[in-house]
Enzyme design. Structure first.
Site, short mmCIF file in Angstrom:
data_model
loop_
_atom_site.label_atom_id
_atom_site.label_comp_id
_atom_site.label_asym_id
_atom_site.label_seq_id
_atom_site.Cartn_x
_atom_site.Cartn_y
_atom_site.Cartn_z
N HIS A 159 6.31 50.84 54.06
CA HIS A 159 6.41 50.70 55.51
C HIS A 159 6.25 49.23 55.91
CE1 HIS A 159 5.77 55.08 55.55
NE2 HIS A 159 6.34 55.05 56.75
N LYS A 163 1.81 48.65 59.89
CA LYS A 163 1.24 50.00 59.75
C LYS A 163 -0.21 49.89 59.30
CE LYS A 163 2.17 54.61 57.90
NZ LYS A 163 1.97 55.22 59.22
#
Length: 273
Positions: A159, A163
């Protein structure tokens, strides 16, 4: 609920996901953007939600008070942080509002609060709202039943740099799908880190690896590896709009539900496959 269409409120309206949700709500047939929320003190308060999201004027003003907009929505959509989501959950439970929860990183107590609230209101709670990911989860269950007893299972996820939780909620849901298919509890077989001298791989475990880099929207792979061959099942997201559209689809599905805890596989009817 409103008879003509579902009215939704969007939490975290100024965030990356919040803006996508506003765009999706304004574009989707059968959905009306009823409210948009931001935290107290945000510089975005007072903005037009549609203009903030780049979708044109909506007539919905970004506010910080749920109380002020409680009559303007039927379903609350929340992709924020656990502590904020639990506050919103208590409000929705008190006022009989449905919820779509895409927030990840809940501890056991937070998950229990969601389960308890679902006895009174309807909730779709999922780590990932894309259709593709939920099809993948079903494929993982089937692969695990065939290969899971003898292969080494690893889950790799990547990600963007912003995040804040790891492994991702989707990666954990993948692990739970595989473990469940093998009649195991993920807590008993998960390996979340390896460093230094680890010794040989323990049979029957499910390993996790995490990447945080750049602007990766979301990539997830489950590997079933044996001697001489391996199977990899991968999902890659290139736009957050796929998650936003899935969340709105879930909100529409909730229109006929009074209470209960559901996930996207319920919304998509995947449990019949």
């Amino acid at each position: 609920m409103h008879e003509a269409q579902i009215r939704v409120a969007i939490a975290g309206a100024g965030g990356r996901m919040g803006r996508q949700l506003i765009q999706a709500a304004m574009a989707m047939e059968g959905v009306q953007l009823g409210a948009a929320l931001e935290r107290e003190g945000s510089s975005l308060l007072g903005s037009d939600a549609g203009e903030l999201a780049g979708a044109g004027k909506s007539g919905v003003i970004v506010q910080s008070s749920l109380e002020a907009v409680k009559d303007d929505f039927d379903v609350f959509i929340d992709f924020t942080r656990p502590e904020g989501t639990l506050t919103h959950l208590a409000f929705c439970r008190q006022h009989g509002k449905g919820m779509v929860i895409g927030t990840t990183g809940f501890d056991d107590a937070g998950k229990q609060a969601i389960r308890e609230a679902s006895q009174e209101i309807a909730i779709v709670f999922a780590a990932n709202f894309s259709v593709g990911v939920n099809v993948m989860l079903k494929l993982l269950e089937k692969a695990a039943k065939v290969m899971g007893y003898y292969s080494d299972i690893e889950i790799i996820e990547a990600h963007h740099r912003h995040k804040v939780d790891a492994p991702s909620g989707t990666a954990l849901e993948m692990g739970e799908a595989i473990a469940g298919a093998l009649d195991k509890n993920l807590k008993d077989c998960a390996v979340y880190s390896r460093e230094g001298y680890t010794g040989e791989r323990v049979p029957g475990t499910i390993g996790f690896a995490t990447v945080r880099a750049g602007d990766i929207v979301g990539e997830h792979t489950a590997m079933f590896a044996d001697i001489g061959e391996r199977v990899e099942i991968t999902h890659k997201a290139s736009s957050r709009m796929t998650f936003a559209n899935g969340a709105l689809r879930a909100a529409l599905w909730l229109k006929t539900k009074k209470n209960g805890l559901f996930d996207m596989r319920d919304v998509l009817g995947l449990d019949v496959l």
